[in-house]
Design an enzyme around this catalytic site. Structure first.
Site, PDB file in Angstrom:
ATOM      1  CE  LYS A 111     -26.405  53.440   2.308  1.00  0.00           C
ATOM      2  NZ  LYS A 111     -26.639  51.610   2.257  1.00  0.00           N
ATOM      3  CD  GLU A 180     -20.482  48.212   2.177  1.00  0.00           C
ATOM      4  OE1 GLU A 180     -20.047  47.103   2.548  1.00  0.00           O
ATOM      5  OE2 GLU A 180     -21.739  48.424   1.230  1.00  0.00           O
TER       6      GLU A 180
END
Length: 265
Positions: A111, A180
């Site tokens: 990621k 997020e």
């Protein structure tokens, strides 16, 4: 979830994806026995496990150590590992060395944070046979640019930019994207406009899945309690009580008892 194909299947079947972070062998073994879909060896481990100030201090050596530990413990889980700060911003050669290190440490995918400047890198990594998960919104490696851990996407322009970023990451070959600390309605809009799954953390309930830092959801960090975290147990109290009970029994000489002794006791 055994492979990256599970993410695509979950999205198609509208099955929620569950993820947690993990940084060590002991907790990885416990997670391996649960129904969790995927583990993220996050660069947040630099803070949670090693006590560093923020994720910009997490090194590739840290990530290698944590990924190996988790892979040894969670042998049946799909593992994603974070590329640490600046490991994919110096050169393609350095990037691919970092990717190779994490994959050979036991990760099944990597990621990375952000889209600007990363799209060609993502394409190259994917074309090299390594699945890539994107990450937009409040990206902790950009903390110095953001001026702290702040919610992103609160203006119309910022929300539009997040959707554009998500689409670009999908086009570059990402198999999923972490959203997020963004408004729930923005996360919902992004999720509905992508064919790949979104994994939310502080992004509401309309993403394709959720991720939390394990120590946060277990209530092990009393100094960090963001709005989006639900404590499923008071781990800090459980551990403290257990340790204090051990201390009392040791001082009172009620431990060890016969059942804890070998024949010579």
């Amino acid at each position: 979830m055994k492979s990256v194909l599970g993410f695509k299947k979950a999205k198609a079947n509208r099955e929620k994806i569950s993820m947690v972070t993990c940084y060590d062998y002991t907790l990885a073994k416990i997670i391996n026995s649960t129904d969790i879909d995927c583990i993220l060896v996050g660069d947040s481990g630099g803070m949670v496990l090693l006590g560093k100030k923020n994720t910009t201090y997490t090194t590739l050596d840290d990530m290698q150590f944590m990924t190996q530990a988790v892979a040894n413990g969670a042998t049946d889980k799909f593992i994603v590992a974070d590329l640490p700060f600046m490991s994919y911003r110096q050169s393609l050669e350095i990037t691919m060395q970092a990717v190779t290190t994490l994959i050979q440490s036991g990760a099944h995918a990597i990621k990375l944070e952000g889209s600007s400047g990363n799209l060609d890198i993502i394409k190259h990594i994917v074309n090299s046979g390594v699945p890539v998960m994107g990450h937009i919104g409040m990206t902790p490696q950009f903390i110095n640019s953001f001026g702290g851990f702040k919610v992103q996407g609160r203006t119309e322009e910022a929300a539009k930019h997040l959707l554009e970023e998500a689409k670009l990451l999908e086009q570059a070959g990402c198999f999923g994207i972490v959203l997020e600390c963004i408004p729930a309605n923005i996360a919902k809009d992004i999720t509905q406009n992508l064919d790949i799954p979104t994994i939310g953390i502080g992004a509401g309930s309309n993403t394709d899945g959720q991720i939390l830092v394990l120590q946060d959801m277990l209530g092990m960090n009393t100094d960090f309690q963001p709005k989006f975290v639900k404590k499923y147990i008071d781990g800090s109290k459980l551990f403290s009580d257990a340790i204090n009970t051990y201390v009392k029994e040791t001082k009172a000489n009620t431990f060890p008892t016969k059942e804890h002794c070998y024949d010579y006791c």
